[in-house]
Each structure stands twice: as structure tokens, then as C-alpha cells.
Design a protein around this motif. Structure first.
Motif, PDB file in Angstrom:
ATOM      1  N   SER A  20       0.816  -1.223   0.000  1.00  0.00           N
ATOM      2  CA  SER A  20       0.000   0.000   0.000  1.00  0.00           C
ATOM      3  C   SER A  20       0.846   1.267   0.000  1.00  0.00           C
ATOM      4  N   HIS A  21       2.138   1.150   0.376  1.00  0.00           N
ATOM      5  CA  HIS A  21       3.019   2.324   0.496  1.00  0.00           C
ATOM      6  C   HIS A  21       2.353   3.407   1.360  1.00  0.00           C
ATOM      7  N   TYR A  22       1.815   2.971   2.471  1.00  0.00           N
ATOM      8  CA  TYR A  22       1.056   3.869   3.343  1.00  0.00           C
ATOM      9  C   TYR A  22       1.872   5.097   3.753  1.00  0.00           C
ATOM     10  N   SER A  23       3.114   4.892   4.188  1.00  0.00           N
ATOM     11  CA  SER A  23       3.939   6.014   4.645  1.00  0.00           C
ATOM     12  C   SER A  23       4.277   6.969   3.509  1.00  0.00           C
ATOM     13  N   ASP A  24       4.476   6.424   2.298  1.00  0.00           N
ATOM     14  CA  ASP A  24       4.748   7.290   1.139  1.00  0.00           C
ATOM     15  C   ASP A  24       3.520   8.114   0.772  1.00  0.00           C
ATOM     16  N   LEU A  25       2.353   7.484   0.846  1.00  0.00           N
ATOM     17  CA  LEU A  25       1.107   8.184   0.524  1.00  0.00           C
ATOM     18  C   LEU A  25       0.887   9.382   1.448  1.00  0.00           C
ATOM     19  N   LYS A  26       1.182   9.204   2.728  1.00  0.00           N
ATOM     20  CA  LYS A  26       0.927  10.255   3.707  1.00  0.00           C
ATOM     21  C   LYS A  26       1.728  11.524   3.419  1.00  0.00           C
ATOM     22  N   THR A  27       2.869  11.383   2.745  1.00  0.00           N
ATOM     23  CA  THR A  27       3.704  12.545   2.427  1.00  0.00           C
ATOM     24  C   THR A  27       3.526  13.013   0.984  1.00  0.00           C
ATOM     25  N   ASP A  28       2.613  12.377   0.256  1.00  0.00           N
ATOM     26  CA  ASP A  28       2.371  12.712  -1.154  1.00  0.00           C
ATOM     27  C   ASP A  28       1.114  13.579  -1.241  1.00  0.00           C
ATOM     28  N   LYS A  29       1.310  14.898  -1.332  1.00  0.00           N
ATOM     29  CA  LYS A  29       0.172  15.825  -1.297  1.00  0.00           C
ATOM     30  C   LYS A  29      -0.815  15.568  -2.431  1.00  0.00           C
ATOM     31  N   LYS A  30      -0.305  15.310  -3.619  1.00  0.00           N
ATOM     32  CA  LYS A  30      -1.189  15.093  -4.769  1.00  0.00           C
ATOM     33  C   LYS A  30      -2.074  13.874  -4.548  1.00  0.00           C
ATOM     34  N   TYR A  62      15.800   9.965 -17.007  1.00  0.00           N
ATOM     35  CA  TYR A  62      15.349  10.834 -15.921  1.00  0.00           C
ATOM     36  C   TYR A  62      13.821  10.920 -15.888  1.00  0.00           C
ATOM     37  N   GLU A  63      13.206  11.055 -17.066  1.00  0.00           N
ATOM     38  CA  GLU A  63      11.743  11.143 -17.131  1.00  0.00           C
ATOM     39  C   GLU A  63      11.094   9.837 -16.677  1.00  0.00           C
ATOM     40  N   ARG A  64      11.683   8.715 -17.075  1.00  0.00           N
ATOM     41  CA  ARG A  64      11.148   7.422 -16.641  1.00  0.00           C
ATOM     42  C   ARG A  64      11.289   7.264 -15.128  1.00  0.00           C
ATOM     43  N   GLN A  65      12.470   7.585 -14.620  1.00  0.00           N
ATOM     44  CA  GLN A  65      12.705   7.465 -13.179  1.00  0.00           C
ATOM     45  C   GLN A  65      11.770   8.368 -12.377  1.00  0.00           C
ATOM     46  N   THR A  66      11.558   9.582 -12.874  1.00  0.00           N
ATOM     47  CA  THR A  66      10.674  10.525 -12.183  1.00  0.00           C
ATOM     48  C   THR A  66       9.250  10.001 -12.139  1.00  0.00           C
ATOM     49  N   GLU A  67       8.766   9.462 -13.261  1.00  0.00           N
ATOM     50  CA  GLU A  67       7.409   8.911 -13.313  1.00  0.00           C
ATOM     51  C   GLU A  67       7.257   7.741 -12.347  1.00  0.00           C
ATOM     52  N   LEU A  68       8.278   6.885 -12.277  1.00  0.00           N
ATOM     53  CA  LEU A  68       8.221   5.744 -11.375  1.00  0.00           C
ATOM     54  C   LEU A  68       8.293   6.183  -9.908  1.00  0.00           C
ATOM     55  N   LEU A  69       9.101   7.184  -9.622  1.00  0.00           N
ATOM     56  CA  LEU A  69       9.184   7.717  -8.258  1.00  0.00           C
ATOM     57  C   LEU A  69       7.851   8.309  -7.821  1.00  0.00           C
ATOM     58  N   GLU A  70       7.231   9.070  -8.711  1.00  0.00           N
ATOM     59  CA  GLU A  70       5.986   9.754  -8.367  1.00  0.00           C
ATOM     60  C   GLU A  70       4.816   8.780  -8.222  1.00  0.00           C
ATOM     61  N   ASN A  71       4.800   7.727  -9.040  1.00  0.00           N
ATOM     62  CA  ASN A  71       3.655   6.810  -9.047  1.00  0.00           C
ATOM     63  C   ASN A  71       3.860   5.528  -8.240  1.00  0.00           C
ATOM     64  N   TYR A  72       5.127   5.079  -8.129  1.00  0.00           N
ATOM     65  CA  TYR A  72       5.375   3.793  -7.472  1.00  0.00           C
ATOM     66  C   TYR A  72       6.399   3.892  -6.332  1.00  0.00           C
ATOM     67  N   TYR A  73       6.962   5.060  -6.123  1.00  0.00           N
ATOM     68  CA  TYR A  73       7.837   5.330  -4.986  1.00  0.00           C
ATOM     69  C   TYR A  73       9.127   4.517  -4.973  1.00  0.00           C
ATOM     70  N   PHE A  74       9.731   4.295  -6.134  1.00  0.00           N
ATOM     71  CA  PHE A  74      11.059   3.698  -6.146  1.00  0.00           C
ATOM     72  C   PHE A  74      11.895   4.334  -7.250  1.00  0.00           C
ATOM     73  N   LEU A  75      13.199   4.329  -7.030  1.00  0.00           N
ATOM     74  CA  LEU A  75      14.141   4.867  -8.009  1.00  0.00           C
ATOM     75  C   LEU A  75      14.636   3.723  -8.878  1.00  0.00           C
ATOM     76  N   CYS A  76      14.277   3.743 -10.149  1.00  0.00           N
ATOM     77  CA  CYS A  76      14.705   2.693 -11.068  1.00  0.00           C
ATOM     78  C   CYS A  76      16.196   2.847 -11.371  1.00  0.00           C
ATOM     79  N   GLN A  77      16.921   1.758 -11.188  1.00  0.00           N
ATOM     80  CA  GLN A  77      18.351   1.746 -11.506  1.00  0.00           C
ATOM     81  C   GLN A  77      18.676   0.568 -12.409  1.00  0.00           C
ATOM     82  N   CYS A  78      17.729   0.219 -13.289  1.00  0.00           N
ATOM     83  CA  CYS A  78      17.936  -0.915 -14.194  1.00  0.00           C
ATOM     84  C   CYS A  78      19.079  -0.598 -15.158  1.00  0.00           C
ATOM     85  N   ASP A  79      19.576  -1.631 -15.811  1.00  0.00           N
ATOM     86  CA  ASP A  79      20.728  -1.447 -16.684  1.00  0.00           C
ATOM     87  C   ASP A  79      20.451  -0.466 -17.816  1.00  0.00           C
ATOM     88  N   ARG A  80      19.199  -0.362 -18.213  1.00  0.00           N
ATOM     89  CA  ARG A  80      18.870   0.538 -19.320  1.00  0.00           C
ATOM     90  C   ARG A  80      18.899   2.003 -18.880  1.00  0.00           C
TER      91      ARG A  80
END
Length: 492
Positions: free
Chosen positions: A124-134, A239-257
Motif C-alpha cells: 500500500s506504500h502507506y507512509s509514502d502516501l501520507k507525504t504525497d500531497k497530490k 530521468y523522465e522514466r525514473q521521475t514517473e516511477l518515483l511519483e507513481n510507485y515510490y522507487f528509483l529505477c536503476q535498471c541497466d537501461r
């Protein structure tokens, strides 16, 4: 609604089905209301539910199949009419109903013979949701809608409800039609085990509301912890992919691509002025233009540093080499062709112009032929053919030209777009297969039979892997066109 899954962990070939699953809950997008069945999601003639006058069904069979889940919603929709309930509120209401009245808490979605996922297993990413104003603003608005909508059902307390909301927004899949357009949203418990990669080895496709997960690469064995799909559109900068994933799924993608130096060189590259050189040229065009996020090693990944066009690892030395000692002259790293101030100015203006209009088209959710044409004219000979902004413009232009039936120009753009799709999506992606299919249809219409046949065959190789030979896109759309092209080509 039993799942179908691969029941052996032996070696896997690309195209093999790993999982076939029905949704835990789902909703048809409101923009499809009246054109698709709310149960099977098929497009065609539909009739309104006689009770709520809101949902639609293609026939009595679908209406009967949907009734156990719809009957509670039917009365509530009728009571609040003519108000339209937002899709997210309907989805959350269905979850609440399933958990409180149905088998939601006990339902098991198997992905192997003895491995399964339940609602409680979703994050649920409860703690992340609580700090996500949007997200919190969205949650608050949904609560107000639900309070009015669910008069016959006691709402869970705020903590429980926010946990449900978090599981919904984090784990929902966008349901796509055969043209890869969004038509709804669903939660698939077993498929939710899949993690993200920008270089995936599997793909999720849909046949109506049914999700299928297929391998797109050969794998030595079935290890679900190593199966990856892409959560997002890949034709963006890291950067755009990582930002979208951070904003929507709360993780920083560091895949090889995301960390791939080749892609970082290409995404905002200029075209070498030497016509015989294909090397990308790095030209700074915007202050603090960010290409990739990398974790800060000093803090064990707790925070990240942002790498720009002028300082990201591996490219800093190359960019420095591109600048002559005292004159700040930009050169091609491969052939050493020099860029004048005028060439740099043309590049900067083309990038700025394109960025502005891509944003306007994104906000309008429609592509304009003239705008795309002006952007491409400015990009010609200036932006590298695989520059991401050039690729995005071509994509918009191709779709816009199909809409207005300018077939000849669409063919020109399709030829330019195919290498871009291969670079950003890979050789086995549904969008590349669909692009070959669309291009083949245009060529068949123009009676360019040999070329049409070639693109249908390329599409067939991809879609057989991503969708399987039983999928309607493959069986009912592609194969008849392929056979028609073969027959007409042999009769010439």
C-alpha cells in the motif's frame, strides 16, 4: 475465475505464456461508456442496464455474468444519478464491496501450483502516501464521493480506507485494447507480483479484461522474482522514466537501461554535420537539463544525485573532449567535425521549440499535423534520428496523419519511426509489432505489395511472441491481412 499459469519451472522460450488471469476488480473507463460492454469490454452495440441506466452490456449473457458484482452498485448508481461517479471512486467502491461482502479477503490468485497472492499481499506504500500531497488530495476527494455513493455500506476507518486506496493506485493495471489504447483499469493479484524494468523480459497484454503475461526473452527457468515488465512508456529519457516511477510507485529505477551510457548519449543528441557520420553529438541546450538520477553512494542509496547533460558519469570526459581548449567549440567525438555557434543555436532552438509543442500536444491528448510538420522541419539535419524528442514527434505525426488519411506522408514518417521504436522499446515490443501492422495496412491499401508483405511478416514475428497466436489482434487482424498480401502478391 481460475488462473492459468505455467506449471513447470523448466527453460522458457520467448513467446511462452507464463500467466493468464481474470481481474480481482475492474472498471471500464468512463470515456468508453456506451461503446463497450462493461463486462467483457468488447466494442460494439450495447444496451443500458434497465436499473441504473449507467452501465452497458452487449447481451443477456454478459448482464447475467456481471449481476452478482453489479447488483449492489446498480442501486447506488441509480440513487446518485445523474451524477457521474469518477472511475477511481467506482474502483475503490468495488474493492470495499468485495472485501466487506464477498470473498475479497480470502480469495487466492495462483501463479504457480502452490504459490498465490491475496489482497493483503499487495503493497500500500502507506507512509509514502501520507507525504504525497497530490495523492492525499485525490484520496480526500474520493472519500467525499464514496460517502455519498455508498449509503448502504459502512465505510472502513480512514487508516483501512487509505490502505485500500494505496493498494489500488500502486497495483492497478491499465487495461488496453488491441490498438494499445487505454479502455479501463483492473487489479490482478497474481500479476501484481511482477516488478518493473525499463529492459523487461516479459510483457502484459489484454484480451478483453483478461491479462496475459508472456516471456519476450528466452529464460533458463521460471523464477518469478526475476520476471520483469515495464510499468510505463519507455520512449522517454531515463530521468523522465525514473521521475514517473518515483511519483507513481515510490522507487528509483536503476535498471541497466536507465544507467546505459549509449542511451544517455542519444536521448538529447544532435546530428553530426558530416553526412557520412552517424555518431550522436552532445550539445548542451538547457541549463541543468537532467538525464538520469543516480543513487548517492555516500548515503547507501537513501538519496540520489541528478546527472545532467554536462556531468553524468562516463559522458563528462567525452563532453569535455568535445570542447576545444580555449574556444568552447563543440565537435563530433567520432569524426571531429566542428560545430559553429550558428549550428549550436539552431540545435537549441529546435529542442526548445519541440519541447514546447510536445507538451502542448500531450496536454491536449491529440496530435496536430501542422505542428508536427513544423517541429520536424526544424529538427531536420539538426537532431539525431534517435533523439527522443524527434522520436516522440514522429510518433505523434504518424498517428495524426493516419487520422486525416494522408497515407503517403504517413509512410515517410513510419520509415523514420521504426528505428526509434526499436531503440527505445526493443525488438519484441507490442508497439513495434503494431507499428509494422499499421504500416503494412497502408502499404497494402496503396498496393505496394512486396513492402506490405515484409512489414506484415515483421509484425507477425513480434505479435506471436507478445500476444500469442490465439489473440484476436494476431488471429483476426494480422493474419487475414498477411494472407491477403500473400495472395495478391503471388497473383501479380
Amino acid at each position: 475465475m481460475k488462473n492459468k499459469y505455467r506449471n513447470t519451472d523448466s527453460a522458457i522460450k520467448a513467446g511462452e505464456l507464463l500467466l493468464n488471469e481474470q481481474p480481482f476488480v475492474f472498471v471500464l473507463s468512463s470515456k468508453e461508456k456506451g461503446s463497450r460492454c462493461d463486462n467483457c469490454l468488447e466494442k460494439g452495440k450495447v444496451l443500458k442496464c434497465s436499473g441504473c441506466q449507467f452501465v452497458h452490456y452487449c447481451g443477456r449473457s454478459c448482464q447475467k455474468d456481471a449481476w452478482p458484482d453489479h447488483k449492489w452498485e446498480c442501486a447506488n448508481l441509480k440513487r446518485v444519478a445523474p451524477k457521474v461517479i469518477p472511475d477511481a471512486a467506482r474502483m475503490l467502491a468495488k474493492i470495499i464491496n468485495k472485501l466487506s461482502r464477498g470473498d475479497g479477503h480470502s480469495y487466492r490468485a495462483f501463479y504457480t501450483g502452490n504459490s498465490f497472492r491475496m489482497w493483503k499481499d499487495l503493497m500500500s506504500h502507506y507512509s509514502d502516501l501520507k507525504t504525497d500531497k497530490k495523492r492525499m488530495d485525490h484520496f480526500s476527494s474520493l472519500c467525499m464521493v464514496l460517502f455519498e455513493f455508498l449509503k448502504d455500506l459502512s465505510l472502513p476507518n480512514t487508516v483501512e480506507l487509505m490502505g485500500m486506496y494505496g493498494r489500488m493506485v500502486i497495483n492497478s493495471f491499465t487495461i488496453l485494447d488491441i490498438d494499445m489504447n487505454s479502455i479501463g483499469t483492473g487489479i490482478y493479484l497474481a500479476a501484481s507480483i511482477l516488478d518493473h524494468s525499463c529492459n523487461p523480459n516479459a510483457v502484459a497484454t489484454f484480451d478483453g479484461r483478461t491479462i496475459s503475461i508472456r516471456a519476450t526473452k528466452d529464460l533458463t527457468c521460471l523464477d518469478w522474482s526475476q520476471i520483469r515488465i515495464s510499468y510505463i512508456d519507455l520512449m522517454k529519457t531515463p530521468y523522465e522514466r525514473q521521475t514517473e516511477l518515483l511519483e507513481n510507485y515510490y522507487f528509483l529505477c536503476q535498471c541497466d537501461r536507465c544507467m546505459d551510457e549509449t542511451q544517455l548519449k542519444m536521448v538529447h543528441a544532435g546530428k553530426c554535420l558530416n553526412t557520412s557520420c552517424d555518431s550522436p553529438v552532445q550539445i548542451p541546450w538547457k541549463e541543468n537539463c537532467q538525464l538520469v538520477r543516480k543513487p548517492d553512494n555516500n548515503t547507501n542509496g537513501a538519496s540520489e544525485t541528478v546527472e545532467s547533460e554536462s556531468n553524468h558519469n562516463g559522458l563528462a570526459d567525452e563532453l569535455t573532449a568535445n570542447i576545444s581548449e580555449a574556444n568552447d567549440v563543440i565537435r563530433c567525438d567520432e569524426c571531429r567535425t566542428k560545430y559553429t555557434d550558428k549550428h549550436v543555436e539552431d540545435f537549441v532552438k529546435a529542442m526548445e521549440f519541440t519541447e514546447l509543442h510536445l507538451q502542448s500536444m500531450k496536454e491536449a491528448s491529440v496530435a496536430y499535423v501542422d505542428v508536427c510538420k513544423y517541429c520536424l522541419e526544424r529538427q531536420e539535419g539538426v537532431l539525431h534520428p534517435l533523439n527522443v524528442m524527434h522520436a516522440q514527434t514522429l510518433d505523434h505525426a504518424f498517428d495524426a496523419l493516419i487520422q486525416v488519411q494522408l497515407w503517403q506522408k504517413a509512410c515517410v514518417y513510419a520509415d523514420m519511426l521504426i528505428p526509434c521504436f526499436r531503440f527505445y522499446y526493443g525488438d519484441r515490443h507490442p508497439l513495434l509489432g503494431l507499428l509494422h501492422l499499421k504500416y503494412g495496412k497502408i502499404l497494402l491499401y496503396q498496393m505496394d505489395l512486396d513492402k506490405a508483405l515484409n512489414h506484415f511478416k515483421l509484425s507477425e514475428k513480434i505479435l506471436k511472441i507478445t500476444h500469442g497466436d490465439k489473440h484476436p489482434l494476431y488471429r483476426e487482424e494480422l493474419m487475414p491481412l498477411l494472407r491477403q498480401a500473400m495472395m495478391e502478391s503471388s497473383s501479380m
